[in-house]
Design an enzyme around this catalytic site. Structure first.
Site, short mmCIF file in Angstrom:
data_model
loop_
_atom_site.label_atom_id
_atom_site.label_comp_id
_atom_site.label_asym_id
_atom_site.label_seq_id
_atom_site.Cartn_x
_atom_site.Cartn_y
_atom_site.Cartn_z
N GLN A 77 23.65 14.74 25.78
CA GLN A 77 23.67 15.36 26.92
C GLN A 77 24.70 16.64 27.16
O GLN A 77 25.21 17.15 27.92
CB GLN A 77 24.15 14.32 27.86
N SER A 78 24.81 17.25 25.73
CA SER A 78 25.73 18.47 25.62
C SER A 78 25.56 19.60 26.74
O SER A 78 24.22 20.05 26.83
CB SER A 78 25.33 18.70 23.88
N ASN A 79 26.46 20.07 27.43
CA ASN A 79 26.17 20.95 28.30
C ASN A 79 26.00 22.17 27.27
O ASN A 79 25.68 23.14 27.79
CB ASN A 79 27.50 21.31 29.03
#
Ligand SMILES: *Cc1c(COP(=O)(O)O)cnc(C)c1O
Length: 329
Positions: free
Chosen positions: A75-77
């Protein structure tokens, strides 16, 4: 005079610096609380990574790269922001993600795919043990196709990305003028260290009257002291003509909770409280923990003697949705 390298205009800046009057009353213990809205740097490009990517993407283009490879959690921004920056600039993006896909695509992972990024998910073990090899493997893959792929480190935190938050300190200096802030503490979430390093270095370079504090969301105080030093050393090695400055790295340790990406009930409760009180949405991975840490440190008297405290809202809203079950209604 500080000589900035070229950048792409990707971020909606300057972002607003806004007073949090009701939050100050509830939690400020006499301090004035402010929020620097870096969650408003863009819609899909939202958050702190865009400021770094303005410089990193320009570097890529100026050195003949046609593809960006980067890495992060599932879920890396940062990966999502890179995917959209690439789409906006016509650069291909390849993401190396930690964690296997389970259930329907949601949050940042959904957006990565919408932006047309090539996505490879690896088990935590494969990722942790083999990350350097994965970068090399995919760079070789593109080279064999006659393409040129730039490896961007976790969070875009390196000597190039640092410019984003060095420049943000100039913006903050103007904000302080408009808001009549003479001195402040600046509190930011810190994960790969680049935002903290950029703010720490930028505050020194621009004589911003502020102490910069990172609330770590993983690892510990010593890790970030070392990481900030490494990023700043990398910056100096790339730009040897830049001035040398003294700086202090300040870490507020103790708010990681159950682990990176995992938050306790007190963080979810605070996210809900602040959203209802001020109309500002934090996230359970970064900003919720950092805001929680800031409030606890205020209550413990950490910032006495300085009225103004600026919370750097680094974004993260897409991380809320995959963790919706954490909220108690
Ligand atoms: C990446 C990120 C951070 C941490 O920034 P670093 O420069 O990696 O330390 C904080 N908040 C959000 C929302 C992020 O995505």
């Amino acid at each position: 005079m500080l000589q900035y390298p070229r950048k792409n205009d990707l971020a909606q800046i300057p972002t607003p610096l806004l007073p949090l009057d009701r939050a100050s009353e509830r939690w400020g213990c006499g301090h004035r609380l402010w929020v620097k809205r870096d969650d408003l740097t863009g819609s899909a490009l939202s958050g702190n990574k865009v400021r770094k990517l303005e410089y990193i993407t320009a570097h890529a283009q100026d050195h003949g790269f046609d593809t960006l490879i980067t890495c992060g959690g599932i879920q890396s921004n940062h990966c999502r922001a890179t995917a959209f920056a690439g789409a906006q600039l016509g650069l291909s993006v390849h993401l190396i993600l930690r964690g296997l896909e389970e259930g329907p695509r949601d949050g940042n992972l959904l957006l990565d795919h919408l932006a047309g990024a090539t996505v490879n998910c690896y088990s935590t073990r494969e990722y942790v043990e083999g990350l350097d090899g994965l970068f090399e493997q995919w760079q070789a893959h593109y080279a064999a196709l006659g393409r040129k792929a730039l490896a961007i480190p976790t969070g875009g935190s390196d000597g190039i990305g640092l410019w984003g938050y060095i420049a943000a300190c100039e913006e903050l200096k103007a904000d302080f003028g408009h808001a009549n802030i003479e001195r402040a503490h600046i509190v930011t979430a810190t994960g790969s260290g680049g935002t903290q390093a950029g703010l720490t270095l930028g505050a020194a370079l621009h004589q911003l009257p502020a102490d910069v504090w990172g609330v770590n969301v993983c690892d510990d105080e010593q890790y970030f002291i070392d990481k900030v030093a490494a990023d700043i050393a990398h910056w100096h090695s790339l730009y040897p003509e830049a001035p040398a400055v003294d700086y202090a790295t300040r870490v507020l340790d103790g708010y990681v909770g159950p682990g990176y990406g995992k938050a306790g009930a007190e963080v979810f409760d605070l996210i809900a409280q602040l959203a209802a009180l001020e109309g500002i949405v934090l996230d359970p991975v970064y900003t919720g923990k950092a805001f929680r840490g800031m409030l606890d440190e205020i209550a413990a008297g950490r910032f006495t003697g300085c009225q103004d405290i600026v919370f750097m809202h680094t974004g993260g809203i897409f991380g809320v949705f995959p963790q919706a079950e954490g909220f108690r209604w």
